[in-house]
Design an enzyme around this catalytic site. Structure first.
Site, PDB file in Angstrom:
ATOM      1  CG  ASP A   1      -2.279   0.458   1.000  1.00 27.54           C
ATOM      2  OD1 ASP A   1      -2.429   1.569   0.470  1.00 27.54           O
ATOM      3  OD2 ASP A   1      -3.212  -0.271   1.334  1.00 27.54           O
TER       4      ASP A   1
ATOM      5  CG  ASP B   1      -4.697   5.700   0.908  1.00 26.35           C
ATOM      6  OD1 ASP B   1      -5.503   4.802   1.152  1.00 26.35           O
ATOM      7  OD2 ASP B   1      -4.708   6.823   1.462  1.00 26.35           O
TER       8      ASP B   1
ATOM      9  CD  GLU C   1      -8.843   4.552  -1.722  1.00 28.53           C
ATOM     10  OE1 GLU C   1      -9.750   4.173  -0.985  1.00 28.53           O
ATOM     11  OE2 GLU C   1      -7.883   5.245  -1.308  1.00 28.53           O
TER      12      GLU C   1
ATOM     13  CG  HIS D   1      -9.080  -1.359   4.209  1.00 30.10           C
ATOM     14  ND1 HIS D   1      -8.786  -1.363   2.860  1.00 30.10           N
ATOM     15  CD2 HIS D   1      -8.717  -0.130   4.659  1.00 30.10           C
ATOM     16  CE1 HIS D   1      -8.267  -0.198   2.524  1.00 30.10           C
ATOM     17  NE2 HIS D   1      -8.211   0.563   3.593  1.00 30.10           N
ATOM     18  CG  ASP D   2     -11.475   2.024   3.274  1.00 25.37           C
ATOM     19  OD1 ASP D   2     -11.045   1.958   4.436  1.00 25.37           O
ATOM     20  OD2 ASP D   2     -10.818   2.491   2.322  1.00 25.37           O
TER      21      ASP D   2
HETATM   22  C1  NOJ Z   1      -8.271   5.243   1.823  1.00 22.48           C
HETATM   23  C2  NOJ Z   1      -7.967   4.053   2.668  1.00 22.48           C
HETATM   24  O1  NOJ Z   1      -8.422   2.908   2.028  1.00 22.48           O
HETATM   25  C3  NOJ Z   1      -8.627   4.296   4.000  1.00 22.48           C
HETATM   26  O2  NOJ Z   1      -8.634   3.165   4.832  1.00 22.48           O
HETATM   27  C4  NOJ Z   1      -7.943   5.458   4.664  1.00 22.48           C
HETATM   28  O3  NOJ Z   1      -8.619   5.780   5.860  1.00 22.48           O
HETATM   29  C5  NOJ Z   1      -7.926   6.682   3.747  1.00 22.48           C
HETATM   30  N1  NOJ Z   1      -7.626   6.403   2.391  1.00 22.48           N
HETATM   31  C6  NOJ Z   1      -6.906   7.661   4.241  1.00 22.48           C
HETATM   32  O4  NOJ Z   1      -5.614   7.135   4.012  1.00 22.48           O
END
Ligand code: NOJ
Length: 599
Positions: A122, A229, A287, A361-362
């Site tokens: 990541d 990210d 992302e 994970h989000d």
């Molecule tokens: C996206 C990540 O997937 C998430 O878990 C994180 O809180 C935010 N970006 C900030 O890095």
């Protein structure tokens, strides 16, 4: 240099050297790959402190090898104060002690490579931790690092620290304003996430070079790519304009000003060249919240040398009430979801490449969100969601536990949550007068902790995740939903994922075939046709908890469509069923079949 680094592509007739292992990074290798995401904190704890760690992952690698995945994406393990579970990094070149050591990470990389699995890190470079030495130095207005972050004075005419004095009206993703006042200098810094995650200023070339040097350091260490990210946030509108304010919202939106800015393509291409992402055939996935098909098409166009693929957010934003935030829940009719995935398939059909995901994970657990996690339908709906996604064109991402059909956490009290976004949301919404039950209800549906409960390895007290007290409660359903129970069961969700992954590796129709959505308006059926080289695969999936007849009965989309489908499946072979042995023109709830046509 690891033995799998950037081996030059051998010509088609070149004999393999005796004893040579195949390169893990042939050109375009990621187009037939399946990625598995590990959230280290919740995967496997080797030392009993209740937090997952690197040796724990290494000890469980055979689970991934048996699943057949090609890539392990490791959520952040860098040194971090853990305000956002590692997405707040204070040292990009070290491992956080809670996860182990750099030597543990080297051992994991080697163990992955031994099994033919690539490892992708990541990369969190839109922001650092406020405890990163760069930011610590930057707090001094005279420091050469001051410009590495977004420092701004109060809004003209406002006293710093008074209401509305922030440099603009942006809200942060984790509640509150996106600006934090530093009392020492009387200026604010920008943080699109928590105040402990200050945004880096990518306009400064030194920032960019420091990031590229760090990336090269990881590539030399043997990693095979990067999941980036919120990478579309690195280019902002440098005028930092106020954003639109939704009715009743305490802050303006950071969109569009904070993302997809005018220099995004330039920065990505510069990174591509500076790190050698292309020459070394590294996997790159960005992302990109708030990105359109048009942006994704541009960024993933191979001719532009930017990224291999992006994570869209469109399909995971569809169950949100119009104009609301993720907490404003709305129903999601199947045709809306199908059409959205179709638009990305068609939009990136001839240029670019899609990533495919239900979970990470989000996001809440897919089977609870898009399927039916009742005991009656959980297994079938988990399998059918997997079938549909994996039969799209692109690179599928499996999030840990998805291959078991793990469900949402079922938390009913705020004290059970650990996620900064969820805890802050609860406090902020209470402050605005939202009833507590309503807040808890939306958290139980959408909180990121739904995906973060520990991996369920077996039916022992903490699911085989830890011998200590887990940092986040294990789901009580681990007594029946776990790896040990699924391992040798041919009817398990796990067995179905193995079959889908194997199919992608062996059948070019799955990886490369053209995509067509049939019966787009049908409210129960998801029907997809893939064609390639004179062969075709047809997915017929009942995405509902009621039976669905292909003949007779209520036919909401018209007899013609269904008649055509009936004719298609009449004599076809079922290649991959969720309900082996069932035939005929009625699909059971959440039954899906992949039919094969042609030689
Ligand atoms: C996206 C990540 O997937 C998430 O878990 C994180 O809180 C935010 N970006 C900030 O890095």
């Amino acid at each position: 240099m690891s033995s799998f680094d950037a081996a030059p592509a051998a010509g088609p007739d070149a004999p393999a050297a005796p004893g040579a292992r195949p390169s893990l990074r042939e050109p375009g290798w990621w187009r037939t790959a399946v990625v598995y995401q590990v959230y280290p904190r919740s995967f496997a704890d080797s030392d009993g402190d209740g937090v997952g760690d690197l040796p724990g992952i290494t000890a469980r690698l055979d689970h991934l090898a048996n699943l057949g995945i090609d890539v392990l994406w490791l959520s952040p393990v860098y040194r971090s104060p853990m305000d956002d579970n590692g997405y707040d990094i204070s040292d990009y070149r070290d491992v956080d002690p809670s996860f182990g050591t750099l030597a543990d990470l080297d051992a994991l990389i080697a163990a992955c490579h031994d099994r033919g699995i690539r490892l992708v890190m990541d990369l969190v470079v839109n922001h650092t931790s406020d405890e990163h030495p760069w930011f610590v130095e930057s707090r001094d207005p005279r420091s050469p690092k001051r410009d590495w972050y977004w420092w701004r004075p109060a809004r003209p005419g406002h006293e710093p620290g008074t209401p509305g004095a922030e440099p603009n009206n942006w809200g942060a993703a984790f509640s509150g304003p996106a600006w934090h006042l530093d009392a020492a200098s009387g200026e604010y810094y920008l943080h699109l996430f928590s105040p402990k995650q200050p945004d880096l200023n990518w306009e400064n070339p030194q920032v960019r070079q420091a990031v590229y040097a760090m990336m090269r350091w990881w590539v030399e260490r043997g990693v095979d790519g990067f999941r980036m990210d919120v990478i579309n946030f690195i280019s902002k509108d440098v005028t930092l304009p106020d954003g639109p304010v939704a009715p009743g919202a305490p802050h303006g939106s950071a969109f569009p000003g904070s993302a997809n800015g005018p220099r995004l393509d330039e920065f990505l291409a510069e990174m591509h060249a500076a790190v050698g992402l292309g020459e070394q055939h590294l996997l790159t996935v960005g992302e990109m919240p708030g990105s359109t098909i048009e942006v994704a098409r541009r960024v993933t166009d191979p001719a532009r040398d930017e990224l291999n693929m992006v994570f869209t957010f469109e399909h995971v934003d569809l169950d949100v009430a119009p104009g609301g935030t993720k907490w404003d829940l709305a129903d999601l009719p199947l045709p809306v979801l199908k059409r959205n995935l179709e638009s990305w398939q068609l939009g990136l059909a001839d240029v670019g490449w899609n990533s495919l995901y239900w979970n990470n994970h989000d996001q809440p657990r897919a089977v609870s969100r898009f399927g039916d996690d009742s005991p009656e339908h959980r297994v079938s709906s988990a399998k059918t969601l997997a079938t549909v996604l994996h039969l799209h064109r692109g690179t599928p991402f499996v999030y840990q536990g998805e291959e078991l059909g793990m469900t949402n956490a079922g938390f009913a009290q705020i004290g059970q949550y650990r996620d900064i976004e969820s805890v802050n949301r609860h406090a902020a919404a209470l402050g605005l007068g939202t009833p507590a039950e309503e807040i808890l209800r939306s958290l139980s549906v959408k909180s990121r902790d739904n995906a973060r409960t520990p991996m369920q390895w077996d039916d022992s007290p903490h699911a085989g995740f830890t011998t200590g007290e887990p940092w986040l409660a294990v789901n009580p359903n681990h007594t029946s939903i776990n790896v040990a129970a699924a391992q040798d069961d041919p009817a398990s969700v796990l067995a179905h994922y193995r079959a889908l992954i194997a199919l992608r590796h062996t059948d070019p129709v799955v990886s490369e075939g053209d995509f067509e959505l049939l019966l787009p308006d049908h409210e129960q059926l998801w029907v997809i046709r893939r064609t390639h080289g004179g062969r075709a695969l047809l997915v017929v999936a009942n995405c509902s908890s009621q039976p669905c007849a292909l003949a007779g009965g209520e036919e909401p989309t018209g007899e013609d469509d269904l008649a055509g489908l009936r004719a298609l499946v009449a004599d076809a072979d079922v290649l991959l069923p969720t309900h082996p042995g069932r035939q005929g023109l009625e699909l059971a709830p959440w039954e899906s079949r992949v039919y094969a046509f042609g030689a």
